[in-house]
Structures are given as structure tokens and as C-alpha cells.
Design an enzyme around this catalytic site. Structure first.
Site, PDB file in Angstrom:
ATOM      1  N   GLU A 165       0.875  -1.205  -0.285  1.00  0.00           N
ATOM      2  CA  GLU A 165       0.186  -0.019  -0.245  1.00  0.00           C
ATOM      3  C   GLU A 165       0.893   0.950   0.444  1.00  0.00           C
ATOM      4  O   GLU A 165       0.567   2.313   1.260  1.00  0.00           O
ATOM      5  CB  GLU A 165      -0.788  -0.219   1.125  1.00  0.00           C
ATOM      6  CG  GLU A 165      -2.163  -1.151   1.315  1.00  0.00           C
ATOM      7  CD  GLU A 165      -2.527  -1.376   2.406  1.00  0.00           C
ATOM      8  OE1 GLU A 165      -2.738  -0.398   3.402  1.00  0.00           O
ATOM      9  OE2 GLU A 165      -3.209  -2.420   2.342  1.00  0.00           O
ATOM     10  N   GLU A 270      -6.312 -10.811  -0.867  1.00  0.00           N
ATOM     11  CA  GLU A 270      -6.731 -10.889  -0.152  1.00  0.00           C
ATOM     12  C   GLU A 270      -8.533 -10.313  -0.591  1.00  0.00           C
ATOM     13  O   GLU A 270      -8.971  -9.627   0.410  1.00  0.00           O
ATOM     14  CB  GLU A 270      -6.607  -8.713   0.448  1.00  0.00           C
ATOM     15  CG  GLU A 270      -4.781  -8.776   1.126  1.00  0.00           C
ATOM     16  CD  GLU A 270      -4.817  -7.431   1.983  1.00  0.00           C
ATOM     17  OE1 GLU A 270      -5.367  -6.988   2.492  1.00  0.00           O
ATOM     18  OE2 GLU A 270      -3.536  -7.847   2.137  1.00  0.00           O
TER      19      GLU A 270
END
Ligand code: G3I
Length: 358
Positions: A165, A270
Site C-alpha cells: 500500500e 486479500e
């Protein structure tokens, strides 16, 4: 008949709010399970690795959870146990117990382990936030953390989310301690240091938002292509895909296929499909929602199954059952994003995954 009685009792209790714990939100879904053929499991049915992020506490203390993990998956990610704060809470202290437990469990049961995550903007331990030092000292800090962790698990952890991220939604690098102290090079350096510690580990850049923001997706793909061109050892892209049932098939396919175009391995890393993205506080999970979730799981799996085999690192769901999802705690809302319900039974979504590879 007994089963229907149980379902009615569950619905009544749910409506009365009797099953909601004080600290931990519980939103059981009605009995929308599918018939179980015990000979079918995800790991057997999928032509690529199929995994889950696992919570080590549940693995240790919840037999149903543990047995389901053994039965259904052949790849495991630590939901939290390998993050910086969990592994390295003070400068000279490493706490390996939970991560080692997971890795031992995986080895005993023949599962691949994907490491998550070496460097992340979120929740760095306070000793890192308070660290004083020049650029060289920060470089050493980054290198020491990465190389200590990767070396510890060398030969046992097949792959790593090296940087997680790093990109903001507007397509610029996210402001974080690593960017502030080391500049944009922290990303390339992280991959180089990880590769030095374990040249056999596959190294991934992992992020979310590819399916909902073309700006962010383009920035991530450009960054990853630049890393490749510079000779930085990067093997794959993780698409987190925390998505919801209203997301369009086109956006989901574009996310997957744009990542494929880099030539790197692609990990749907995810996956979960929220059924309550608008935070409706009294929503209940219905047969209609279950069918829409099934269709979305099927579409994602089908699209992924069509990409070149050598780029399929696998699909990982973010935990196992609706009872374990991070979404309920994070947003304090009812939601049912995973293929197993609160009782660890197969939902229609499970059938959707199977149908995706038919
Ligand atoms: O372990 C402590 C416990 O001792 C304490 O009593 C409790 C009180 O809040 O907190 C517990 O820690 C929580 C931890 O999960 C373990 O359950 C943290 O507060 C909580 O913030 C943490 O949330 C995790 C989150 O990442 C932040 O690390 C979620 O479980 C996890 O699912 C989530 O995973 C992230 C991926 O790593 C990256 N992509 C997005 C994804 C979802 O947010």
C-alpha cells in the site's frame, strides 16, 4: 424439521440482537448454506493455489477453524502475525512465536506460506516513529528489519509482500515514515534487501484499489514497470481486491488483466466481497444477496482462471468465515464477505468459486 427450527430460532435471536457480543460484532447469517460434498475442497478443485489469510489465535484455539484451514486451502498468509509491529516491537526485540507457529502448522500440513508484509505505511511500531538518525541510519533500519525477517523464514516462506500500500488513491506515493526518511527509493531498496536475504523467495508489491480507481491502478502499474526496467527484483503484483458485490465485472476484469499485462505473477491476495458497502446497520443476509455474491466470486475466479498459467500465483481470501472478517470490526456493520458463514458452513459463494473453474 429440526434444522428449520434452529434457523427460525437463529433469525429471531438475531432480530432481538441477542447474539451480538459487547465488544465483538456478531451478525450471523441465516442458513443459506449449500449441500456439502465432502470429497470436494477448494484446494483440490482449483487449478491454482487457493489460500486464506489466517488468524493465529483462531488456528490455535478454534478446532473448527483449524480443521477447515487444513481441509480447504493449500496456501496461507498471516493476517497479522508477520507485520512489522507484531514481529519487531522494539529495536532489539523480535517476537517470532505466532509467526513460527503458523509456519510450523503450514509445514506440518503441506501448505505454502505467503509472507505479509515487510514494509507498510500503517501501524509502524512507536520505536520506528520515534527513531532518530540520519539517512544512512534509516537505511540500516529498513535493511536490518527486512533481512532479519526474511532470513528467519528463509526456505519456509515462499514469497513476500515486500511493500504494501505505498500508493495513495490520487496516484502519488503515500506520505509515510519510509517516504519521509528514505524518499521514493525505499520501495526499490526493500525489494533489493529482501532478495539479498532469500534469492529464492518470490517478491510482490501489494495494494488495493486497482478495480475502483484507474488513476491509482495506472500509477501502481507504472511504478511496478519502472522497478522491472531498473532491474529491481520484483516477481509479482498483489491485487488485494477487498471489493463488494456492486463492483462492475468490467472493473474487476480490468484490474486483473492490467496486472497481467506487466508479465509479472498476479496474486489476488486479500479477496473478500462485502455485501453491505453502504453500511446499512440493520441489513440481513438474504438468498438474493447470497446469489449476487456467488456470481461475483464466480466472475473473479473465472477471469483469473483465464490468465496465463505461469502468472497465476493464486487466490487468497482475507480470512475464512464471515465470523472472522476484519470488515465487521473495522466498520462496525453487519457484513458477510467470505465463502463460509459464521458456523463455518459453505455459502453459495463457495459454489461460485467452484463454478469459476468449470
Ligand atoms: O491483538 C490486539 C489485541 O491484543 C487488542 O486487544 C485488540 C484491541 O483493539 O487489538 C488487537 O490488534 C488488532 C489486530 O488487528 C489483531 O486482531 C488491531 O487492533 C487491529 O487494528 C488489527 O487489524 C488488522 C489490520 O490489517 C491492521 O493491521 C486486521 O486484523 C487485518 O485484517 C488487516 O489486514 C489488512 C492487510 O494487512 C492489508 N490490506 C488491508 C487489510 C484489511 O484492512
Amino acid at each position: 424439521m429440526k434444522k428449520y427450527g434452529l434457523v427460525i430460532a437463529l433469525v429471531v435471536l438475531t432480530t432481538m440482537g441477542c447474539l451480538k457480543g459487547q465488544d465483538d460484532p456478531v451478525f450471523p447469517s441465516p442458513d443459506l448454506t449449500i449441500p456439502v460434498d465432502e470429497s470436494v475442497t477448494l484446494q483440490k478443485a482449483m487449478p491454482f493455489p487457493f489460500g486464506a489469510a489466517v488468524n493465529v489465535g483462531l488456528l490455535k484455539n478454534n478446532t473448527t477453524y483449524r480443521n477447515l484451514v487444513i481441509k480447504e486451502y493449500n496456501s496461507l498468509t498471516a493476517e497479522n502475525a508477520m507485520k512489522f509491529t507484531q514481529l519487531h516491537p522494539s529495536e532489539n526485540v523480535y517476537t517470532w512465536a505466532d509467526a513460527d507457529y503458523l509456519v510450523d502448522f503450514a509445514q506440518q500440513n503441506g501448505k505454502r506460506v505467503h509472507g505479509h508484509t515487510l514494509i507498510w505505511y500503517k501501524n509502524p511500531p512507536s520505536w520506528v516513529l520515534n527513531y532518530q538518525g540520519d539517512a544512512q541510519a534509516w537505511d540500516n533500519l529498513l535493511k536490518n528489519h527486512i533481512q532479519t525477517v526474511v532470513s528467519h523464514f528463509k526456505g519456509k516462506v515462499a514469497s513476500w509482500d515486500v511493500v504494501n500500500e505505498a500508493m495513495a488513491d490520487n496516484g502519488t506515493l503515500r506520505d509515510c515514515i519510509w517516504l519521509q526518511k528514505l524518499g521514493a527509493d525505499y520501495i526499490a531498496k526493500s525489494f533489493i534487501y529482501a532478495h539479498q536475504a532469500d534469492p529464492d523467495a518470490l517478491l510482490f508489491y501489494n495494494d488495493f484499489g486497482h478495480e475502483y480507481s484507474t488513476t491509482k491502478r495506472t500509477a501502481i502499474i507504472n511504478m511496478v514497470n519502472n522497478l522491472k526496467q531498473q532491474g529491481v527484483p520484483i516477481d509479482g503484483i498483489g491485487l488485494q481486491m477487498h471489493t463488494n458485490y456492486m463492483q462492475s465485472d468490467k472493473n474487476l476484469a480490468d484490474a486483473i488483466n492490467t496486472a497481467v499485462a506487466t508479465g509479472l505473477k498476479v496474486h489476488i491476495a486479500e479477496l473478500d466481497i462485502s455485501m453491505n458497502p453502504n453500511n446499512i446497520p440493520d441489513l440481513t443476509f438474504s438468498a438474493g444477496l447470497a446469489e449476487q455474491q456467488k456470481a461475483k466470486y464466480e466472475f473473479i475466479v473465472k477471469t483469473y482462471n483465464a490468465i496465463p498459467k505461469n502468472q497465476q500465483f493464486g487466490i487468497t481470501t482475507w480470512n475464512v468465515s464471515d465470523a472472522d472478517t476484519w470488515i465487521r470490526g473495522e466498520y462496525n456493520r453487519p457484513d458477510w464477505p467470505l465463502p463460509f458463514n459464521d458456523n463455518y458452513e459453505r455459502k453459495a459463494a463457495y459454489q461460485g468459486i467452484l463454478d469459476g473453474v468449470k
